[in-house]
Design an enzyme around this catalytic site. Structure first.
Site, PDB file in Angstrom:
ATOM      1  CD  GLU A   1      -3.329  -1.117   1.892  1.00 56.08           C
ATOM      2  OE1 GLU A   1      -3.324  -0.130   2.753  1.00 56.08           O
ATOM      3  OE2 GLU A   1      -4.253  -2.054   1.857  1.00 56.08           O
TER       4      GLU A   1
ATOM      5  CE1 TYR B   1      -8.938  -6.757   4.206  1.00 57.04           C
ATOM      6  CE2 TYR B   1      -7.858  -4.891   3.330  1.00 57.04           C
ATOM      7  CZ  TYR B   1      -7.724  -5.925   4.240  1.00 57.04           C
ATOM      8  OH  TYR B   1      -6.517  -6.341   4.465  1.00 57.04           O
TER       9      TYR B   1
ATOM     10  CD  GLU C   1      -3.616  -6.039   2.911  1.00 58.23           C
ATOM     11  OE1 GLU C   1      -4.510  -5.418   3.455  1.00 58.23           O
ATOM     12  OE2 GLU C   1      -2.393  -5.975   2.943  1.00 58.23           O
TER      13      GLU C   1
ATOM     14  CD  GLN D   1      -3.916  -9.524   8.917  1.00 58.48           C
ATOM     15  OE1 GLN D   1      -2.963 -10.054   9.776  1.00 58.48           O
ATOM     16  NE2 GLN D   1      -3.688  -8.153   8.400  1.00 58.48           N
TER      17      GLN D   1
HETATM   18  O1  AHR Z   1      -5.018  -6.072   6.858  1.00 62.26           O
HETATM   19  C1  AHR Z   1      -5.114  -4.935   7.393  1.00 62.26           C
HETATM   20  C2  AHR Z   1      -4.558  -3.933   6.833  1.00 62.26           C
HETATM   21  O2  AHR Z   1      -5.258  -3.451   5.803  1.00 62.26           O
HETATM   22  C3  AHR Z   1      -2.976  -4.242   6.196  1.00 62.26           C
HETATM   23  O3  AHR Z   1      -2.067  -4.035   7.394  1.00 62.26           O
HETATM   24  C4  AHR Z   1      -3.026  -3.022   5.157  1.00 62.26           C
HETATM   25  O4  AHR Z   1      -2.165  -3.242   4.097  1.00 62.26           O
HETATM   26  C5  AHR Z   1      -4.392  -2.927   4.955  1.00 62.26           C
HETATM   27  O5  AHR Z   1      -4.836  -1.507   4.836  1.00 62.26           O
END
Ligand code: AHR
Length: 494
Positions: free
Chosen positions: A177, A243, A299, A348
Site C-alpha cells: 500500500e 475489502y 488482501e 488474515q
Molecule cells: O489487513 C489489515 C491492513 O489493511 C493491512 O495492514 C493493510 O495493508 C491494509 O490497509
C-alpha cells in the site's frame, strides 16, 4: 429456474493453487497467540507446539492445503527491519507496532521463525519488503540472506544463526500500500522506487524471484495504469487490495449481528470484486496482452467492527455464514479470472479480520470461511472450465454464482453459491461436451446453516461445518441441483 452451462472441453487455463493463499501480519493475535506460542514459557508448556508453532493450527491449515503465506504485513511491513528479527531471541531489539494498537513488538517471531512455520505448513512463503521506511540495501540483503547458497556476508550471517541451506524464497512484495501506510507515494514516485528496489532484489542460482509491485486500493485505476506503463517490464505480479465493508469505515457493522438488508449489502460489496478485476484487468491487458504479469489480490475479505471489549487496534472479528458466502463469491470470481489472477491472500489467517481460525488459549476453532476453503481446495491447480450462468434474481443481485474445473485425475468440480436468504434455488447444470449416464453418482459437500448469523464459538465449535450434500441428481444428461438458501456447494464428478 437457474441454468448453468459448463464447457467441459474448453479447459486450457490452470487455476493457480496460489489463489487459495493467506496473509498473516504482526497485528493483534494473528502471529502472537495465533501461530506462535514461543514467547511465553507458561503457554508454550501447555499448548502443543513444534519449535514454538501451534500444532493444531498447522494441522488445520495443512488440511485445506494452504499454498502460501504472506508476511510480515500489511502496513507493518513498511516499518519492519528484518535484521531486528534474527539472532538470539532475547537480544532482539523491541519496537512499537504503531499501526496496530501501539503495542511492543519484541521481534521474537522473525525470518527464521516465519520460514520454519512455512516449512511446517508445507506452503510457499511470500515476504513483503520494506520500501516505505527501509532501504534498497536492506531489502537486497534480506533476499541474499534467504536465498544465497555461496560465500557472502548475508549467507554467513544466516549460517551463524543456525540455517545452513538457503530457503529459496520465491515470492517478494516490493512494499505494501505504497499510496498509503507504505509511504503515501504518488504512483509515479512509487513506480520509480519499485524499479530501484526490484533491481537489487537478485536472483541467486535457481532461486528465481517472483516480484510483486504494490497495487491499487481497489478504486484507483490510475495507480494500475501508471505502474503498468512505467514498471510492468520489471514485475511479475501487480497487487490489488479490496475489502468487503458493509457500512463505512467509521461504522463498518457488526460481524454476527446484522439485518437481512446488511446481508445483501455485504453480498453486493463482495460481488464488486468482479467489476474491480475486470477494470484493473483491462488496463493490464492494454500493456500486457499476453498476461505475463499476474494480478495478485494479496488482501481481501470482510472487515467489520471489532468484537465488543477487544482492542480496536487488533481487528478481532467473529465469522459467520455471511463470511462463508463472501468467500464462495470471491472464489468463484477468482477461478473465473484464472487467466490473469496468479495469487490471492485472505486477510488474515488467524484472529484478525476474515479469519479461518480463531484461538483462545489452548482452544482453537475453525470458522465458516475455513470450511469454504476446504470445499474449494479441489480447484487448486485444476484446469478452469468456463461457465455461463443464467440466474434468478435475489433482490438486485444474481442468486447463484458458479465456477468449475477439471483436475489432473479427470474429476470435474463445480462450485455454486446461493446468496438468497429465504429461497432455495433449483439449478440445471449442463455439462456441455459430456452426457452423463443416469448411473453416475454425483457427490457433493455443502456449507450452510439455518440462520444468517450462524457462527462457531469456543463452546459450540460445529454450528457451521462442511456436510455431505445430497441435493444433486443426474437428469437429462446433466445435473439437477437444489441449493438451499445461504449455501455454498462443491460437486465432484468422476
Ligand atoms: O489487513 C489489515 C491492513 O489493511 C493491512 O495492514 C493493510 O495493508 C491494509 O490497509
Amino acid at each position: 429456474m437457474n441454468r448453468i452451462i459448463v464447457k467441459t472441453q474448453d479447459g486450457n487455463v490452470k487455476i493457480s493453487r496460489h489463489i487459495y493463499g493467506h496473509f498473516s501480519e504482526h497485528l493483534g493475535r494473528c502471529i502472537y497467540g495465533g501461530f506462535w506460542v514461543g514467547n511465553d514459557a507458561d503457554t508454550a508448556a501447555v499448548i502443543p507446539n513444534t519449535q514454538g508453532v501451534r500444532n493444531d493450527v498447522v494441522a488445520a491449515l495443512r488440511h485445506i492445503k494452504i499454498p502460501n503465506l504472506r508476511w510480515p504485513g500489511g502496513c507493518f511491513a513498511d516499518e519492519y527491519h528484518w535484521k531486528e528479527g534474527i539472532g538470539v531471541r532475547q537480544d532482539r531489539p523491541k519496537m512499537i507496532n504503531t499501526h496496530w494498537g501501539g503495542v511492543t513488538e519484541d521481534n521474537s517471531f522473525g525470518t527464521h521463525e516465519f520460514l520454519e512455520l512455512c516449512e511446517q505448513l508445507r506452503c510457499e512463503p511470500y515476504i513483503c519488503g520494506n520500501v516505505g521506511s527501509g532501504t534498497v540495501q536492506e531489502l537486497s540483503q534480506w533476499v541474499e540472506y534467504c536465498n544465497f547458497d555461496g560465500v557472502s556476508p548475508m549467507a554467513e550471517l544466516r549460517r551463524k544463526n543456525g540455517r545452513i541451506k538457503p530457503w529459496k524464497v520465491r515470492y517478494w512484495g516490493i512494499g505494501n500500500e505504497s499510496w498509503g501506510c507504505g509511504g503515501s507515494m504518488t504512483p509515479e514516485f512509487y513506480a520509480d522506487n519499485y524499479r530501484r528496489y526490484a533491481t537489487y532484489a537478485r536472483n541467486y542460482g535457481d532461486a528465481q524471484l517472483y516480484k510483486i509491485a504494490s497495487g491499487s486500493n481497489g478504486t484507483d485505476l490510475n495507480w494500475t495504469r501508471v505502474l503498468m506503463e512505467k514498471a510492468s517490464r520489471h514485475m511479475d505480479g501487480l497487487s490489488l487490495h479490496y475489502y468487503t465493508v458493509p457500512g463505512d469505515w467509521a461504522k463498518k457493522g457488526a460481524a454476527t449481528e446484522f439485518s437481512e438488508a446488511e446481508w445483501y449489502i455485504t453480498m453486493r460489496k463482495a460481488a464488486h470484486m468482479d467489476e474491480l478485476m475486470r477494470k484493473h484487468g483491462s488496463i493490464m491487458d492494454e500493456f500486457d496482452p499476453k498476461r505475463r504479469v499476474g494480478m495478485v489480490i494479496d488482501e481481501w475479505g470482510t472487515w467489520f467492527d471489532v468484537e465488543p471489549g477487544t482492542n480496536p487496534g487488533f481487528l478481532y472479528q467473529q465469522n459467520s455464514l455471511r463470511d462463508a458466502l463472501v468467500a464462495g463469491l470471491h472464489f468463484n470470481i477468482f477461478n473465473n479470472y484464472a487467466e490473469r489472477v496468479s495469487m490471492t491472500n485472505i486477510a488474515q489467517t488467524i484472529n484478525v479480520l476474515q479469519s479461518v481460525i480463531l484461538t483462545e488459549g489452548l482452544k482453537m476453532i475453525l470458522t465458516p470461511t475455513y470450511h469454504v476453503f476446504d470445499l474449494y481446495k479441489v480447484h487448486q491447480d485444476a484446469m478452469k472450465l468456463p461457465v455461463y450462468v443464467e440466474s434468478e434474481a435475489s433482490g438486485d443481485l444474481p442468486a447463484v454464482s458458479a465456477s468449475a474445473s477439471e483436475d489432473s485425475d479427470g474429476w470435474l468440480h463445480v462450485s455454486l453459491t446461493n446468496i438468497d436468504v429465504k429461497q432455495e434455488q433449483e439449478v440445471k447444470v449442463e455439462l456441455r461436451g459430456l452426457t452423463l449416464s443416469p448411473s453416475i453418482k454425483a457427490k457433493g459437500r455443502i456449507v450452510t446453516a439455518e440462520t444468517m448469523t450462524a457462527h462457531n464459538t469456543f463452546d459450540k465449535p460445529d454450528t457451521v461445518t462442511v456436510k455431505d450434500y445430497s441435493g444433486v441428481s443426474v437428469s437429462g444428461g446433466g445435473l439437477a441441483v437444489t441449493l438451499p438458501p445461504m449455501s455454498v456447494v462443491t460437486l465432484d464428478l468422476a
